[in-house]
Structure formats: structure tokens, C-alpha cells
Design an enzyme around this catalytic site. Structure first.
Site, short mmCIF file in Angstrom:
data_model
loop_
_atom_site.label_atom_id
_atom_site.label_comp_id
_atom_site.label_asym_id
_atom_site.label_seq_id
_atom_site.Cartn_x
_atom_site.Cartn_y
_atom_site.Cartn_z
N ASP A 88 0.86 -1.18 0.00
CA ASP A 88 0.00 0.00 0.00
C ASP A 88 0.90 1.24 0.00
O ASP A 88 2.12 1.12 0.03
CB ASP A 88 -0.96 -0.03 1.20
N SER A 89 0.30 2.42 -0.02
CA SER A 89 1.09 3.63 -0.23
C SER A 89 1.62 4.23 1.06
O SER A 89 2.49 5.08 1.04
CB SER A 89 0.23 4.67 -0.92
N GLY A 90 1.05 3.82 2.18
CA GLY A 90 1.34 4.49 3.45
C GLY A 90 0.29 5.55 3.75
O GLY A 90 0.23 6.08 4.85
N GLY A 91 -0.56 5.84 2.77
CA GLY A 91 -1.58 6.87 2.95
C GLY A 91 -2.58 6.52 4.04
O GLY A 91 -3.06 7.40 4.75
N ASP A 280 -8.61 -7.12 0.93
CA ASP A 280 -7.59 -7.39 1.94
C ASP A 280 -8.18 -7.04 3.29
O ASP A 280 -9.03 -6.16 3.39
CB ASP A 280 -6.33 -6.55 1.69
N CYS A 320 -12.71 -29.27 5.93
CA CYS A 320 -11.51 -28.48 5.62
C CYS A 320 -10.31 -29.40 5.40
O CYS A 320 -10.11 -30.35 6.14
CB CYS A 320 -11.24 -27.51 6.77
N CYS A 322 -7.09 -28.36 5.44
CA CYS A 322 -5.85 -27.72 5.89
C CYS A 322 -5.04 -28.63 6.80
O CYS A 322 -5.55 -29.63 7.32
CB CYS A 322 -6.16 -26.39 6.60
N CYS A 325 -6.68 -29.18 10.31
CA CYS A 325 -7.86 -30.05 10.36
C CYS A 325 -7.51 -31.51 10.08
O CYS A 325 -8.17 -32.42 10.59
CB CYS A 325 -8.93 -29.55 9.39
N HIS A 351 -5.44 -22.62 9.47
CA HIS A 351 -6.81 -23.02 9.17
C HIS A 351 -7.62 -21.84 8.59
O HIS A 351 -8.31 -21.99 7.59
CB HIS A 351 -7.49 -23.58 10.42
ZN ZN Z 1 -8.85 -26.38 8.55
#
Ligand code: ZN
Length: 370
Positions: A88-91, A280, A320, A322, A325, A351
Site C-alpha cells: 500500500d502507499s502508506g496513505g 484485503d 476443511c 488444511c 484439520c 486453518h
Molecule cells: Zn482447517
């Protein structure tokens, strides 16, 4: 090296392919926040294993270290992330450090510990939160710093105003942001680095006329992508109206559109059909550090500190895939939290990252299949 292509577009949103020198990614997608050049409680290998496409870092945080990062071969090499990245710009710091948090803003209070010393036409003078030194940030300094850091996508320097600011101030700030963005663009073109592309930012707060003017500004300038910034409203309804109005006025056929700092799952589901490509937000990783698991791709949240999980041998989410999990139970995560073991935050972060990535995969498939 950079391309942007709309693959499919319908009432559910659009799927686009973005190519960068550090690989390609499909949108809609999510930028996880690695503010200081590190995802909190997760390493880059785990981020990749949980199917992460993109991350971002914060120029203001990296500013004192930008020479080091440049000498170490740029941010990708420095942090071990060979995939697309944005700074990002810092703005945003002008906003968060100058005006305080959103809750203070709602109460109409200025941040008593403001780090902003002075905002002028030239730029912003901050007091360093690290050592109290004066730091000056201007469009030129921001673009030069982002050049040294070396992310694929960089953002024009702007000022972000809170919602309780008057229309008059918002207008003046927006006009100054446009002048700052023009200077950002000039500096960016002067540096002429083929490894980076520049985003413009739409400002204008909650005032449709100002949002329209700001859209006109970014439409006529040569930005690769556009980020929607600034205050979108005091509640979800106003946020939806302002974002929807802004998107209707944006030229978006040939460039990606990013919504800055918004990432609640219900917001994502609402904004994707309007045409937002990337989001984001710190919330998925922050929730993890507070013992909260996102499950069913964001439709539910579990507070793993609760006593009901003492003997719960199920994974966080049975569907899930991941690492957490597959290998661990709710009971174990609850136990780790109670023992204050740092591993709890690591496992929950992995997760939650996977849940967000699975949510976006589902969103893209839904658009492609309808
Ligand atoms: Zn998970």
C-alpha cells in the site's frame, strides 16, 4: 509481463486472470496482510500450502528498512515469497494515525496519541512510532520506497478521510489526493520499472458527487488497477450503497478493482457480485490469534477457548483440508490455548487462511459454473 483478462462475467461477479512477473492468480481473491513483511503466526511455506495466491505489505511499516530490503534483492527474496505481492502507499496511516481508530472516529474523538505532525501540500510529517524520529512521506517518497521494496503492485499515495469529516474537508482532501496521485504516477513513470504496476485510489468519502469526480479522475489516468479507499459509510447499508455507486462509475473492463481493508465474509459475498476483484483485511489472521476459527468458509465462527471443546475430538471443520484439520482436534487446540502455547495461534492461522482461500475458490467456481 503484466496482463489482466476478464475470463467470465455475470450477475454473480467476474473471474479474471492477472499475470505478474511472480506468477499469475485468479480473482476474486484475497490479499493476506503481512504488514511488516511477515504474516503474523504463519510462515510463507504454510501460506502456499494452504493455497494462498497473494499477500500485501505496508509501506509505512517497511519504510525504515526499505534500503535493507532493496540490498537483499527485494521483498520477494527477502521474505521468501515468490508469488504476487502488493504494497500500500502508506496513505492509510495518515488516516489511522492522524484520526485514530474507527471506534474513536464514531465517538467523534481525535486520537490523542496522534503520530501525524503536519499534513501539507508537499506530504505528511509523522513521528516514528518506533523511535520518535521525524518521517516525511510524500507521493515521491512513497513511490521511491515502494520501488525499493519491490512488490509487483504499488499504490498511489493518498489521504484517507474518516466518515465524520465534513463534505468540505472531504472535497479538499480528495482534490489533494488527486494531485498526490498525479505526482505518484509521474514518479512511477520516471522510475519506469518493468517489474511493477501502479494502482490509483478512488476517494470521496460518503458523498456520491465526490466519488463520481474521483472515479472520473482514475478513469482518465493510466493506472493498471484501481483501489477503492476512504470511508464508505457508518454502517453496512451505506457502505454497500457507496461501493455500488462507485463501481457503477468506474472504468473496470481492462483493470482489476481492489476494495481496501474490507474482508468480512458477508461483505465479500455482497461485493463480489458488484464487480470487486480483490480484498484485503487483517481479520482472518487476527481472529486466529484470538482463538477464533472461521468455519464453513466463513459462515460460522468457533471460539476455541470455550469449555465445550475440552473433549471435542472433531477437527475444526470436517470439510476443511488444511494441515490443522487433517492433524488436530478441537480438543487439542483448546488445550493449547489454555496452556498459552504459541502453536495454537499458528494452527488456527493456517486453518483460517485455508478457509478464506477455499471461500474464494468456491466463489470463482460459482461464477464460472453459472
Ligand atoms: Zn482447517
Amino acid at each position: 509481463m503484466f496482463t489482466f483478462e476478464v475470463i467470465k462475467q455475470n450477475s454473480k461477479g467476474r473471474v479474471c486472470l492477472v499475470k505478474t512477473p511472480h506468477g499469475e492468480f485468479l480473482t476474486p481473491s484475497f490479499y493476506f496482510c503481512g504488514t511488516h513483511g511477515a504474516i503474523k503466526c504463519n510462515d510463507t511455506m504454510s501460506m502456499m500450502e494452504e493455497k494462498t495466491q497473494t499477500i500485501l505489505s505496508n509501506t509505512f511499516s517497511l519504510l525504515p528498512f526499505s534500503d535493507t530490503i532493496q540490498k537483499q534483492g527485494g521483498i520477494h527474496k527477502f521474505i521468501g515469497w515468490n508469488k504476487p505481492m502488493l504494497t500500500d502507499s502508506g496513505g492509510y496511516q495518515v488516516f489511522s494515525m492522524g484520526y485514530g481508530s474507527v471506534s474513536q472516529e464514531i465517538k467523534g474523538k481525535r486520537n490523542r496519541k496522534s503520530f501525524v505532525k503536519k499534513i501539507t501540500e508537499e506530504g505528511v510529517m509523522f513521528r516514528s512510532p518506533i523511535n520518535g524520529d521525524d518521517i516525511f512521506l510524500s507521493p515521491e517518497v512513497s513511490i521511491q520506497t515502494q520501488y525499493k521494496i519491490g512488490a509487483d503492485f504499488v499504490v498511489s499515495f493518498d489521504e484517507c478521510t474518516p466518515f465524520n469529516i465534513s463534505g468540505d474537508y472531504t472535497k479538499k482532501s480528495m482534490e489533494r489526493s488527486h494531485r498526490w496521485e498525479t505526482r505518484s504516477l509521474i514518479e512511477f513513470e520516471k522510475i519506469n520499472n518493468p517489474m511493477q504496476r501502479l494502482y490509483g485510489v478512488v476517494q470521496g468519502g460518503v458523498f456520491p458527487q465526490l466519488r463520481k469526480e474521483s472515479c472520473d479522475f482514475v478513469n482518465k489516468n493510466n493506472f493498471f488497477g484501481v483501489a477503492i479507499g476512504g470511508c464508505l459509510g457508518k454502517d453496512k447499508l451505506q457502505m454497500y450503497d457507496i461501493t455500488s455507486f462507485t463501481l457503477n462509475n468506474l472504468e473496470k473492463n481492462n483493470r482489476p478493482i481492489h476494495l481496501l481493508g474490507i474482508g468480512d465474509v458477508d461483505d465479500i459475498r455482497k461485493f463480489v457480485p458488484l464487480g470487486i476483484d480483490t480484498f484485503d483485511c487483517v481479520s482472518p489472521t487476527r481472529l486466529a490469534r484470538h482463538g477464533v476459527a472461521i468455519i464453513r468458509k466463513g459462515n460460522l465462527k468457533l471460539k476455541l477457548n470455550n469449555a465445550c471443546y475440552v473433549q471435542d475430538s472433531l477437527p475444526l471443520d470436517s470439510e476443511c483440508g488444511c494441515f490443522t484439520c487433517i492433524n488436530h482436534s478441537r480438543s487439542y487446540i483448546h488445550y493449547l490455548l489454555k496452556r498459552k502455547e504459541p502453536l495454537a495461534a499458528l494452527l488456527l492461522t493456517r486453518h483460517n487462511v485455508r478457509q478464506m482461500n477455499d471461500l474464494f475458490t468456491e466463489i470463482r467456481e460459482d461464477i464460472l459454473n453459472s
